[in-house]
Write a protein that holds these residues in place. Structure first.
Motif, PDB file in Angstrom:
ATOM      1  N   VAL A  70     -16.733 -43.460   3.727  1.00 14.99           N
ATOM      2  CA  VAL A  70     -15.131 -43.418   3.805  1.00 14.99           C
ATOM      3  C   VAL A  70     -14.617 -44.763   4.155  1.00 14.99           C
ATOM      4  CG1 VAL A  70     -15.258 -42.774   6.427  1.00 14.99           C
ATOM      5  CG2 VAL A  70     -13.620 -41.773   4.912  1.00 14.99           C
ATOM      6  N   ARG A  71     -15.594 -45.393   4.729  1.00 17.02           N
ATOM      7  CA  ARG A  71     -14.748 -46.979   5.033  1.00 17.02           C
ATOM      8  C   ARG A  71     -14.258 -47.590   3.670  1.00 17.02           C
ATOM      9  NH1 ARG A  71     -16.565 -48.299  10.499  1.00 17.02           N
ATOM     10  NH2 ARG A  71     -16.203 -50.428   9.993  1.00 17.02           N
ATOM     11  N   GLY A  72     -14.983 -47.374   2.717  1.00 20.20           N
ATOM     12  CA  GLY A  72     -14.690 -47.923   1.263  1.00 20.20           C
ATOM     13  C   GLY A  72     -13.398 -47.288   0.897  1.00 20.20           C
ATOM     14  N   TYR A  73     -13.295 -45.905   1.181  1.00 20.19           N
ATOM     15  CA  TYR A  73     -12.215 -45.257   0.405  1.00 20.19           C
ATOM     16  C   TYR A  73     -11.049 -45.768   1.227  1.00 20.19           C
ATOM     17  CZ  TYR A  73      -8.521 -41.486   0.145  1.00 20.19           C
ATOM     18  OH  TYR A  73      -7.588 -40.801  -0.014  1.00 20.19           O
ATOM     19  N   ILE A  74     -11.119 -46.036   2.699  1.00 21.99           N
ATOM     20  CA  ILE A  74      -9.948 -46.577   3.435  1.00 21.99           C
ATOM     21  C   ILE A  74      -9.580 -48.018   2.828  1.00 21.99           C
ATOM     22  CG2 ILE A  74      -9.168 -47.295   5.797  1.00 21.99           C
ATOM     23  CD1 ILE A  74      -9.739 -44.408   5.529  1.00 21.99           C
ATOM     24  N   LYS A  75     -10.494 -48.848   2.445  1.00 25.64           N
ATOM     25  CA  LYS A  75      -9.849 -49.987   2.046  1.00 25.64           C
ATOM     26  C   LYS A  75      -9.559 -50.138   0.845  1.00 25.64           C
ATOM     27  CE  LYS A  75     -13.519 -52.598   4.691  1.00 25.64           C
ATOM     28  NZ  LYS A  75     -14.909 -53.285   4.540  1.00 25.64           N
ATOM     29  N   GLU A  76      -9.942 -49.227  -0.303  1.00 24.02           N
ATOM     30  CA  GLU A  76      -9.364 -49.033  -1.340  1.00 24.02           C
ATOM     31  C   GLU A  76      -7.954 -48.441  -1.541  1.00 24.02           C
ATOM     32  OE1 GLU A  76     -10.123 -46.376  -5.311  1.00 24.02           O
ATOM     33  OE2 GLU A  76     -11.796 -46.584  -4.088  1.00 24.02           O
ATOM     34  N   VAL A  77      -7.463 -47.458  -0.288  1.00 27.25           N
ATOM     35  CA  VAL A  77      -6.311 -46.871  -0.467  1.00 27.25           C
ATOM     36  C   VAL A  77      -5.267 -47.861   0.431  1.00 27.25           C
ATOM     37  CG1 VAL A  77      -5.034 -45.007   0.516  1.00 27.25           C
ATOM     38  CG2 VAL A  77      -7.199 -44.513  -0.634  1.00 27.25           C
ATOM     39  N   LEU A  78      -5.791 -48.363   1.465  1.00 28.72           N
ATOM     40  CA  LEU A  78      -4.662 -49.180   2.262  1.00 28.72           C
ATOM     41  C   LEU A  78      -4.715 -50.509   1.928  1.00 28.72           C
ATOM     42  CD1 LEU A  78      -5.449 -47.191   5.666  1.00 28.72           C
ATOM     43  CD2 LEU A  78      -3.529 -46.848   3.808  1.00 28.72           C
ATOM     44  N   GLY A  79      -5.781 -51.161   1.430  1.00 25.61           N
ATOM     45  CA  GLY A  79      -5.875 -52.645   1.160  1.00 25.61           C
ATOM     46  C   GLY A  79      -6.978 -52.963   2.522  1.00 25.61           C
ATOM     47  N   LEU A  82      -5.035 -53.990   6.083  1.00 24.41           N
ATOM     48  CA  LEU A  82      -4.835 -53.088   6.999  1.00 24.41           C
ATOM     49  C   LEU A  82      -5.917 -52.187   7.364  1.00 24.41           C
ATOM     50  CD1 LEU A  82      -2.725 -51.261   8.436  1.00 24.41           C
ATOM     51  CD2 LEU A  82      -2.259 -49.911   6.199  1.00 24.41           C
ATOM     52  N   ALA A  83      -6.953 -52.105   6.391  1.00 18.55           N
ATOM     53  CA  ALA A  83      -8.381 -51.357   6.664  1.00 18.55           C
ATOM     54  C   ALA A  83      -8.985 -51.976   7.993  1.00 18.55           C
ATOM     55  CB  ALA A  83      -9.036 -51.281   5.385  1.00 18.55           C
ATOM     56  N   ASP A  84      -9.024 -53.338   7.589  1.00 21.45           N
ATOM     57  CA  ASP A  84      -9.580 -53.948   8.933  1.00 21.45           C
ATOM     58  C   ASP A  84      -9.133 -53.890  10.017  1.00 21.45           C
ATOM     59  OD1 ASP A  84     -11.610 -54.825   6.995  1.00 21.45           O
ATOM     60  OD2 ASP A  84     -11.128 -56.800   6.522  1.00 21.45           O
ATOM     61  N   GLU A  85      -7.823 -53.742  10.159  1.00 11.48           N
ATOM     62  CA  GLU A  85      -7.123 -53.427  11.467  1.00 11.48           C
ATOM     63  C   GLU A  85      -7.531 -52.198  12.149  1.00 11.48           C
ATOM     64  OE1 GLU A  85      -2.892 -53.851  10.979  1.00 11.48           O
ATOM     65  OE2 GLU A  85      -3.055 -56.048   9.971  1.00 11.48           O
ATOM     66  N   ILE A  86      -7.617 -51.106  11.338  1.00 15.62           N
ATOM     67  CA  ILE A  86      -7.685 -49.820  12.019  1.00 15.62           C
ATOM     68  C   ILE A  86      -9.205 -49.354  11.868  1.00 15.62           C
ATOM     69  CG2 ILE A  86      -5.494 -49.238  10.961  1.00 15.62           C
ATOM     70  CD1 ILE A  86      -6.374 -47.419   8.998  1.00 15.62           C
ATOM     71  N   LEU A  87     -10.098 -49.786  11.013  1.00 11.59           N
ATOM     72  CA  LEU A  87     -11.273 -49.456  10.985  1.00 11.59           C
ATOM     73  C   LEU A  87     -12.131 -49.749  12.233  1.00 11.59           C
ATOM     74  CD1 LEU A  87     -12.420 -49.920   7.359  1.00 11.59           C
ATOM     75  CD2 LEU A  87     -12.238 -47.683   8.519  1.00 11.59           C
ATOM     76  N   ILE A  88     -12.938 -48.805  13.031  1.00 17.14           N
ATOM     77  CA  ILE A  88     -13.725 -49.368  14.136  1.00 17.14           C
ATOM     78  C   ILE A  88     -14.803 -50.336  13.711  1.00 17.14           C
ATOM     79  CG2 ILE A  88     -15.393 -48.557  15.904  1.00 17.14           C
ATOM     80  CD1 ILE A  88     -13.664 -45.756  15.742  1.00 17.14           C
ATOM     81  N   ILE A 240      -0.515 -41.184   3.574  1.00 19.83           N
ATOM     82  CA  ILE A 240      -1.167 -41.940   2.374  1.00 19.83           C
ATOM     83  C   ILE A 240      -2.212 -41.553   2.208  1.00 19.83           C
ATOM     84  CG2 ILE A 240      -1.816 -44.257   1.497  1.00 19.83           C
ATOM     85  CD1 ILE A 240       0.511 -45.475   3.375  1.00 19.83           C
ATOM     86  N   LEU A 241      -3.197 -41.277   3.231  1.00 19.13           N
ATOM     87  CA  LEU A 241      -4.637 -40.970   2.964  1.00 19.13           C
ATOM     88  C   LEU A 241      -4.787 -39.567   2.454  1.00 19.13           C
ATOM     89  CD1 LEU A 241      -5.829 -42.680   6.328  1.00 19.13           C
ATOM     90  CD2 LEU A 241      -6.336 -43.538   3.941  1.00 19.13           C
ATOM     91  N   SER A 242      -3.844 -38.779   2.524  1.00 16.19           N
ATOM     92  CA  SER A 242      -4.168 -37.350   2.138  1.00 16.19           C
ATOM     93  C   SER A 242      -3.535 -37.127   0.966  1.00 16.19           C
ATOM     94  CB  SER A 242      -3.405 -36.346   3.080  1.00 16.19           C
ATOM     95  OG  SER A 242      -1.982 -36.620   3.306  1.00 16.19           O
ATOM     96  N   LYS A 243      -3.213 -37.940   0.153  1.00 15.79           N
ATOM     97  CA  LYS A 243      -2.360 -37.678  -1.015  1.00 15.79           C
ATOM     98  C   LYS A 243      -3.347 -37.023  -2.100  1.00 15.79           C
ATOM     99  CE  LYS A 243       1.425 -40.855  -1.248  1.00 15.79           C
ATOM    100  NZ  LYS A 243       1.976 -42.385  -2.098  1.00 15.79           N
ATOM    101  N   PRO A 244      -4.494 -37.264  -2.287  1.00 11.43           N
ATOM    102  CA  PRO A 244      -5.306 -36.821  -3.478  1.00 11.43           C
ATOM    103  C   PRO A 244      -5.786 -35.089  -2.931  1.00 11.43           C
ATOM    104  CG  PRO A 244      -6.281 -38.789  -2.470  1.00 11.43           C
ATOM    105  CD  PRO A 244      -5.366 -38.388  -1.701  1.00 11.43           C
ATOM    106  N   PHE A 245      -5.621 -34.699  -1.640  1.00 15.96           N
ATOM    107  CA  PHE A 245      -6.040 -33.425  -1.297  1.00 15.96           C
ATOM    108  C   PHE A 245      -4.915 -32.429  -1.096  1.00 15.96           C
ATOM    109  CE2 PHE A 245      -8.417 -37.060   0.362  1.00 15.96           C
ATOM    110  CZ  PHE A 245      -9.514 -37.204  -0.379  1.00 15.96           C
ATOM    111  N   ASP A 246      -5.275 -31.105  -1.186  1.00 10.01           N
ATOM    112  CA  ASP A 246      -4.631 -29.983  -1.046  1.00 10.01           C
ATOM    113  C   ASP A 246      -4.540 -29.795   0.558  1.00 10.01           C
ATOM    114  OD1 ASP A 246      -7.356 -29.099  -1.627  1.00 10.01           O
ATOM    115  OD2 ASP A 246      -6.535 -27.120  -1.292  1.00 10.01           O
TER     116      ASP A 246
END
Length: 294
Positions: A70-79, A82-88, A240-246
């Motif tokens: 999921v860390r890769g998904y966060i980087k792909e979607v947020l850049g 920003l991903a590096d700022e919010i990922l533990i 933003i992160l929820s866009k691909p999902f119902d």
């Protein structure tokens, strides 16, 4: 050999349940909610969670359920920035516990499996991890077929790993509360705050505008919680992160002016988390338009 036999047993139970029209799933649902599960015409939030886990085969679901991928998904979607700022911060990842250099770890960390739930050990300053005992525990984690009997398809697809992350603590030195955003068709339906998870676990529900809801969900209802200063930013990121999902649940930690990403959850409580009052279950279900079965 035992783990292989257990795997076949779990898969057989799930296949038989599917073949027979999900009697086991329906029995457990009825016990949890006191109303029957209707998979052909689901109306409540929890019915639609069950429908999702049984029928939804969105290829993104196993990726976001994997606490490592999921860390890769966060980087792909947020850049990346920003991903590096919010990922533990990730301290280690390995296919087996033998692949982790325990001597290189700091005084405090969280060690967990990348699949399933509740497979984690928190090491605080002053604690000592018994490495030999942990390796036995970790091997059980890695052979665990999480969610198979409950038809949680996404978890069956995850390559098992052990990951180590930095331990987050609030100003009092405690594990911070979780802010969990239930996103239905791209909109925040409600927010849950999970507090004191390892001592006096309680849960409080709010509207997206931070109005306290007179609703409990599976856990003991907690008292009101102050509005986090980062609420609007968390809502924006969850959208933003929820866009691909119902439906998806997006989890964050808020520490002062900083936000940390927790996880993305496809099937909260396996669809067995009872709402009180039950009317809220159906109210949230009305907000959720399911995709076509495939």
């Amino acid at each position: 050999m035992k783990s292989l036999l257990r795997k076949y047993e779990e898969q057989l139970v799930a296949k038989l349940d599917r073949l027979l029209g999900f009697p086991r799933e329906k029995k457990r649902f009825l016990k949890a909610h006191d109303y029957p599960l209707n998979l052909n015409n689901p109306k409540s939030f929890n019915e639609k969670i069950c429908h999702k886990k049984i029928y939804d085969r969105n290829p993104l679901l196993p990726i976001i359920a994997d606490k490592y991928k999921v860390r890769g998904y966060i980087k792909e979607v947020l850049g990346k920035q920003l991903a590096d700022e919010i990922l533990i911060p990730l301290l280690a990842v390995a296919d087996t516990p033998n692949g982790i250099n325990f001597k290189s770890l700091p005084n405090e960390y969280v060690i967990k499996s990348n699949h399933g739930s509740s497979n984690n050990i928190i090491i605080k300053d002053g604690d000592t991890l018994n490495v030999d005992e942990f390796k036995i525990i970790a091997k059980k984690w890695l052979t665990q077929l999480y969610g198979t009997r409950s038809h949680e398809w996404a978890y069956d697809q995850i390559p098992r790993k052990i990951i180590v992350e930095q331990l987050l603590k609030d100003e009092s030195g405690n594990v911070p509360p979780d802010y969990k955003f239930s996103m239905i068709n791209g909109q925040c339906a409600f927010i849950q705050v999970d507090n004191e998870r390892f001592e006096n676990f309680n849960r409080t529900l709010f509207t997206p505008n931070w109005e306290l809801l007179d609703v409990s969900w599976k856990r003991k209802r907690g008292s009101s919680v102050a509005k986090p200063q980062n609420l609007e930013k968390m809502l924006k990121l969850a959208t933003i992160l929820s866009k691909p999902f119902d439906y998806i649940r997006v989890d964050f930690y808020s520490l002062g002016d900083k936000i940390f990403f927790g996880e993305l959850t496809n099937y909260p409580a396996r669809g067995r988390g009872k709402f009180t009052p039950t009317e809220f279950d159906f109210e949230m279900g009305k907000k959720w338009t399911l995709p076509t079965k495939n």
